[in-house]
Design a protein around this motif. Structure first.
Motif, PDB file in Angstrom:
ATOM      1  N   SER A   1       0.829  -1.219   0.000  1.00 38.16           N
ATOM      2  CA  SER A   1       0.000   0.000   0.000  1.00 38.16           C
ATOM      3  C   SER A   1       0.858   1.262   0.000  1.00 38.16           C
ATOM      4  O   SER A   1       0.588   2.214  -0.736  1.00 38.16           O
ATOM      5  N   GLU A   2       1.905   1.250   0.798  1.00 40.96           N
ATOM      6  CA  GLU A   2       2.815   2.410   0.850  1.00 40.96           C
ATOM      7  C   GLU A   2       3.453   2.679  -0.509  1.00 40.96           C
ATOM      8  O   GLU A   2       3.754   3.809  -0.853  1.00 40.96           O
TER       9      GLU A   2
ATOM     10  N   LYS B   1      -2.409   4.467   4.223  1.00 42.77           N
ATOM     11  CA  LYS B   1      -3.044   4.243   2.919  1.00 42.77           C
ATOM     12  C   LYS B   1      -4.014   3.065   2.994  1.00 42.77           C
ATOM     13  O   LYS B   1      -3.933   2.239   3.896  1.00 42.77           O
ATOM     14  N   PRO B   2      -4.929   2.973   2.013  1.00 42.76           N
ATOM     15  CA  PRO B   2      -5.934   1.901   2.080  1.00 42.76           C
ATOM     16  C   PRO B   2      -5.344   0.508   1.863  1.00 42.76           C
ATOM     17  O   PRO B   2      -4.416   0.339   1.077  1.00 42.76           O
ATOM     18  N   PHE B   3      -5.889  -0.467   2.578  1.00 43.78           N
ATOM     19  CA  PHE B   3      -5.561  -1.876   2.360  1.00 43.78           C
ATOM     20  C   PHE B   3      -6.821  -2.681   2.617  1.00 43.78           C
ATOM     21  O   PHE B   3      -7.790  -2.174   3.168  1.00 43.78           O
ATOM     22  N   GLY B   4      -6.808  -3.927   2.206  1.00 45.11           N
ATOM     23  CA  GLY B   4      -8.007  -4.758   2.365  1.00 45.11           C
ATOM     24  C   GLY B   4      -7.727  -6.055   3.084  1.00 45.11           C
ATOM     25  O   GLY B   4      -6.597  -6.334   3.493  1.00 45.11           O
TER      26      GLY B   4
ATOM     27  N   LYS C   1     -12.554  -1.096   4.420  1.00 44.12           N
ATOM     28  CA  LYS C   1     -13.396  -0.607   3.317  1.00 44.12           C
ATOM     29  C   LYS C   1     -13.479  -1.567   2.137  1.00 44.12           C
ATOM     30  O   LYS C   1     -14.341  -1.437   1.268  1.00 44.12           O
ATOM     31  N   VAL C   2     -12.544  -2.540   2.078  1.00 45.82           N
ATOM     32  CA  VAL C   2     -12.523  -3.468   0.939  1.00 45.82           C
ATOM     33  C   VAL C   2     -12.264  -4.890   1.420  1.00 45.82           C
ATOM     34  O   VAL C   2     -11.325  -5.140   2.171  1.00 45.82           O
ATOM     35  N   VAL C   3     -13.124  -5.810   0.972  1.00 49.73           N
ATOM     36  CA  VAL C   3     -12.956  -7.225   1.282  1.00 49.73           C
ATOM     37  C   VAL C   3     -12.839  -7.992  -0.031  1.00 49.73           C
ATOM     38  O   VAL C   3     -13.650  -7.810  -0.943  1.00 49.73           O
TER      39      VAL C   3
END
Length: 308
Positions: free
Chosen positions: A33-34, A64-67, A90-92
């Motif tokens: 993510s980074e 940052k976003p991760f799932g 937020k994400v699966v």
């Protein structure tokens, strides 16, 4: 580089890291993510509280976003499904099963759901049940596989659904990314290449086995029982295939592989453990940081696709 997937996930590059069991933990996910990709923590067979701990550790390493990859066959799937909601994920991405029973809970929590599919029928069904995108995964990939190749599956899924499609299976460099985009995908998911990332915490023996692998070094076990798994050839796969040919039961064969992935990943037993890796292993020749990998692949893909 903007696609519906980069917009949906809030990422710079259309590269998603596979949620590999025992491999995809917080260090790797945060590093991907980074570096501008989308890191994924693999829920595997872990209990909900272990996944919660991983999420919190990843958040200490990246903003940052991760799932989370929720493995639906896991005995703890119900718990993990709730933990992702409680932790505000937020994400699966879902694997090994059908996420329909969790869809309502996830969607009402504003979670984007991206199932991994191995056929057009599965992709259509997932779209009907509210999936935001699908990962069309060809049988070149490591771990549990379907029967279609990435080359044939991706364009057929792209034609069959209106949601964005992520290509997976046999992708490990910029050429693979460019090819996936030519087939209609809007992002790629890759696992094996990231196993040899500096930030990946798997045992050094596991990394070296991938780096030393040749093009023909991967094999599939479990075909006779309808549970095909791709990994690198070793003592364990030879024994498994021999027992399969002798007509041994699924239970006997399962007993042979119990705990074997963990033995390879954590203890470094690459002779008797399960070394899950895709066919792309033969092309992977060096360790790098996630940032170096992603930048190198994107530069190559960009020059091939004339992206600026």
């Amino acid at each position: 580089m903007k696609t519906r997937i980069t917009e949906m996930l809030g990422i710079e590059y259309p590269i998603i890291q596979g949620g590999m069991a025992w491999v995809a933990e917080h260090n790797l996910a945060a590093a991907v993510s980074e570096a501008g990709g989308f890191g994924v923590i693999g829920g595997a067979n872990a209990p909900g509280e272990v996944v919660r701990d991983e999420i919190r550790k990843a958040r200490e390493l990246t903003k940052k976003p991760f799932g989370i990859n929720v493995m639906l066959l896991s005995p703890h799937a119900d718990d993990v499904a709730k933990v992702v909601v409680e932790e505000g994920i937020k994400v699966v991405i879902t694997g090994a099963g059908n996420p329909e029973k969790y869809m309502e809970m996830w969607k009402s929590a504003g979670i984007k759901v991206i199932p991994v599919v191995a056929s057009v029928a599965q992709a259509r069904r997932m779209e009907k049940y509210g999936a935001d995108a699908v990962v069309a995964e060809g049988m070149e990939s490591g771990g549990h596989i379907g029967e279609e190749t990435t080359m044939t599956l991706v364009p057929q899924v792209v034609d069959a659904v209106s949601i964005p499609v992520i290509a997976a299976g046999g992708i490990g460099d910029g050429r693979g990314i460019a090819a996936a985009f030519m087939l209609g995908a809007e992002a790629v998911q890759m696992g094996t290449r990231f196993v040899v990332a500096d930030e990946c915490t798997v045992h050094e023996n596991y990394k070296q086995r991938i780096i030393k692998a040749k093009d023909i070094d991967s094999t599939v076990t479990g075909r006779s029982h309808g549970h095909p798994v791709r990994g690198l050839r070793n003592q364990m796969t030879r024994e498994y295939i021999k027992l399969e040919q002798e007509g041994k039961s699924f239970e006997e064969l399962e007993y042979l592989t119990l705990g074997k992935l963990r033995e390879a990943v954590q203890d470094g037993d690459v002779m008797n453990g399960t070394v899950m890796a895709g066919q792309i292993a033969g092309m992977i020749s060096k360790k790098q940081s996630c940032k170096e990998m992603i930048e190198e692949m994107m530069a190559e893909a960009s020059s091939l696709m004339h992206w600026n």
